[in-house]
Design an enzyme around this catalytic site. Structure first.
Site, PDB file in Angstrom:
ATOM      1  NE  ARG A  12      -3.261   0.321   2.925  1.00 33.79           N
ATOM      2  CZ  ARG A  12      -3.738   0.628   4.146  1.00 33.79           C
ATOM      3  NH1 ARG A  12      -3.722  -0.293   5.104  1.00 33.79           N
ATOM      4  NH2 ARG A  12      -4.187   1.828   4.409  1.00 33.79           N
ATOM      5  CB  SER A  14       0.273   3.801   3.940  1.00 30.94           C
ATOM      6  OG  SER A  14       0.660   2.519   4.390  1.00 30.94           O
ATOM      7  CE  LYS A  87      -6.166  -3.905  12.710  1.00 30.45           C
ATOM      8  NZ  LYS A  87      -6.155  -2.902  13.806  1.00 30.45           N
ATOM      9  CG  ASP A  88      -5.752  -3.889   6.955  1.00 31.61           C
ATOM     10  OD1 ASP A  88      -6.571  -3.621   7.852  1.00 31.61           O
ATOM     11  OD2 ASP A  88      -4.762  -3.186   6.694  1.00 31.61           O
ATOM     12  CB  THR A 132     -12.076   4.418  16.870  1.00 27.55           C
ATOM     13  OG1 THR A 132     -11.672   3.139  16.373  1.00 27.55           O
ATOM     14  CG2 THR A 132     -13.545   4.364  17.235  1.00 27.55           C
ATOM     15  CB  SER A 134     -12.089  -0.215  15.075  1.00 30.94           C
ATOM     16  OG  SER A 134     -12.426  -1.458  15.638  1.00 30.94           O
ATOM     17  NE  ARG A 136     -10.991  -5.055  17.271  1.00 28.00           N
ATOM     18  CZ  ARG A 136     -10.056  -4.310  17.879  1.00 28.00           C
ATOM     19  NH1 ARG A 136      -9.973  -4.287  19.191  1.00 28.00           N
ATOM     20  NH2 ARG A 136      -9.203  -3.590  17.169  1.00 28.00           N
ATOM     21  NE  ARG A 137      -8.484  -0.224  17.578  1.00 28.45           N
ATOM     22  CZ  ARG A 137      -7.676   0.033  16.563  1.00 28.45           C
ATOM     23  NH1 ARG A 137      -8.006   0.967  15.682  1.00 28.45           N
ATOM     24  NH2 ARG A 137      -6.555  -0.633  16.404  1.00 28.45           N
ATOM     25  NE  ARG A 154     -11.096   4.690   6.809  1.00 29.67           N
ATOM     26  CZ  ARG A 154     -11.254   4.534   5.515  1.00 29.67           C
ATOM     27  NH1 ARG A 154     -12.452   4.639   4.971  1.00 29.67           N
ATOM     28  NH2 ARG A 154     -10.236   4.234   4.732  1.00 29.67           N
ATOM     29  N   GLY A 155      -8.334   7.547   7.790  1.00 28.31           N
ATOM     30  CA  GLY A 155      -7.074   8.115   7.324  1.00 28.31           C
ATOM     31  C   GLY A 155      -5.887   7.338   7.873  1.00 28.31           C
ATOM     32  CG  ASN A 156      -1.961   8.580   6.598  1.00 26.80           C
ATOM     33  OD1 ASN A 156      -1.937   9.399   7.514  1.00 26.80           O
ATOM     34  ND2 ASN A 156      -1.659   8.924   5.347  1.00 26.80           N
ATOM     35  CB  VAL A 157      -0.587   6.340  11.681  1.00 23.79           C
ATOM     36  CG1 VAL A 157      -0.135   6.762  13.077  1.00 23.79           C
ATOM     37  CG2 VAL A 157      -0.982   4.868  11.685  1.00 23.79           C
ATOM     38  CB  THR A 159      -4.413  11.502   8.220  1.00 23.56           C
ATOM     39  OG1 THR A 159      -3.649  11.638   7.018  1.00 23.56           O
ATOM     40  CG2 THR A 159      -5.713  12.268   8.076  1.00 23.56           C
ATOM     41  NE  ARG A 160      -7.015   6.177  11.195  1.00 26.50           N
ATOM     42  CZ  ARG A 160      -7.711   5.068  11.345  1.00 26.50           C
ATOM     43  NH1 ARG A 160      -7.991   4.625  12.557  1.00 26.50           N
ATOM     44  NH2 ARG A 160      -8.117   4.366  10.307  1.00 26.50           N
ATOM     45  CB  CYS A 246     -11.981  -7.237   9.666  1.00 25.13           C
ATOM     46  SG  CYS A 246     -10.789  -8.532   9.278  1.00 25.13           S
TER      47      CYS A 246
END
Length: 320
Positions: A12, A14, A87-88, A132, A134, A136-137, A154-157, A159-160, A246
């Site tokens: 990816r 990223s 996980k993806d 988040t 998720s 689940r979270r 949402r977004g990459n780390v 960005t978050r 997931c």
């Protein structure tokens, strides 16, 4: 291989994907003969999950959106292997032509809280906004603290974290493994206890995917971590057996200690109610048997219909 002298690796586009691929390849170079960094051709591939990075994953196809384009490039012989955060990767394979040929040693599977105030999870003031993406979270947060607000993030780390520091959120929850791999563990306010935040299946695990029967399985096999493979296959078998995915509010975590394997599963309703929790253990060479046993218990206790309904969540955002 697509080139006799080089191994083409699809990832990816990223920072995290590049970082974990670098870790994997460096370990392979250190362990294998006649392999050096020049042996690899890294190709970044835009996935649908990266392109549509503001929408809920479960509304646009689920976590498989982060790997489909990479898988198609393997099938089309444009690349030799793909490197994935496991996980993806959906537990039900989209094609029988591909397989995971190597499992990298699992990184710390815990969740990480980053807060602007420096306060830990249970110290956050009522009404604090947690970000988040998720489901689940989201359910785990509600199980412990229904007085907090939850907003989609949402977004990459990077960005978050930027959105957090811009005060759009008071705190966010991310995978500790990802933060470690990109050198941002110093941002972590609290490493969340697995007893409170049980991880997702395969969290912290990186896998290498190729066509079935590819000779590269022998090449990457020198760094395959057998215990990580067994733990992840156990976790993924539970999800497969109960037809979950997931996007479901389900945590599954296997841990090998010496010759034993323990397996724990927690399932939540979308209001945060914990509707299933059980931990069992057995000899580690019976890892798939233990997955079958726990899966049968889940289906007997709560039923397939209930599990299927957990795929349905109308409003992600939550306000007390």
């Amino acid at each position: 291989m697509s080139n006799l002298n080089r191994i083409s690796v699809g990832i990816r586009d990223s920072k995290l994907s590049r970082a974990q691929t670098e870790i994997l390849l460096n370990r392979l170079i250190g362990a294998a003969d006649n392999i050096e960094i020049e042996s690899f051709d890294i190709k970044t591939i835009k996935t649908k999950g990266d392109i549509y990075n503001t929408q809920r994953l479960d509304r646009i196809g689920g976590k498989g959106l982060f790997i489909k384009e990479i898988e198609q490039n393997i099938i089309n012989c444009n690349i030799d292997v793909g490197v994935h955060s496991m996980k993806d990767v959906p537990v039900i394979e989209s094609t029988e032509d591909l397989e995971i040929i190597c499992w990298l040693h699992r990184e710390d599977p815990r969740e990480a809280l980053i807060s602007n105030s420096g306060q830990r999870f249970f110290d956050l003031p009522s009404g604090s906004i947690i970000g988040t993406s998720s489901i689940r979270r989201r359910a785990q947060i509600l199980n412990l603290r229904k007085d907090l607000k939850i907003r989609l993030l949402r977004g990459n780390v990077d960005t978050r974290i930027k959105k957090l520091r811009g005060n759009s959120y008071d705190a966010i929850i991310l995978s500790l493994a990802g933060l470690k791999r990109i050198g941002l563990v110093d941002q972590v306010t609290e490493k969340l206890d697995v007893e409170k935040f049980l991880p997702a299946a395969s969290q912290g695990t990186v896998g290498v995917q190729s066509k079935c029967g590819n000779k590269l399985k022998e090449v990457f096999g020198v760094i395959n971590h057998e215990e990580t493979e067994m733990e992840s296959l156990t976790e993924r078998q539970v999800l497969r057996s109960i037809n979950a995915n997931c996007n479901s509010p389900i945590s599954v975590y296997a841990k090998i200690t010496e010759n034993m394997i323990s397996l724990k599963c927690e399932i939540f309703d979308h209001d945060g109610s914990k509707i299933f929790s059980k931990q069992i253990e057995d000899a580690k060479n019976r890892y798939l048997n233990i997955a079958t046993t726990l899966s049968e218990t889940i289906l007997n206790d709560i039923g397939q219909d209930k599990i299927n309904k957990l795929d349905e969540l109308n409003d992600f955002d939550y306000t007390p």
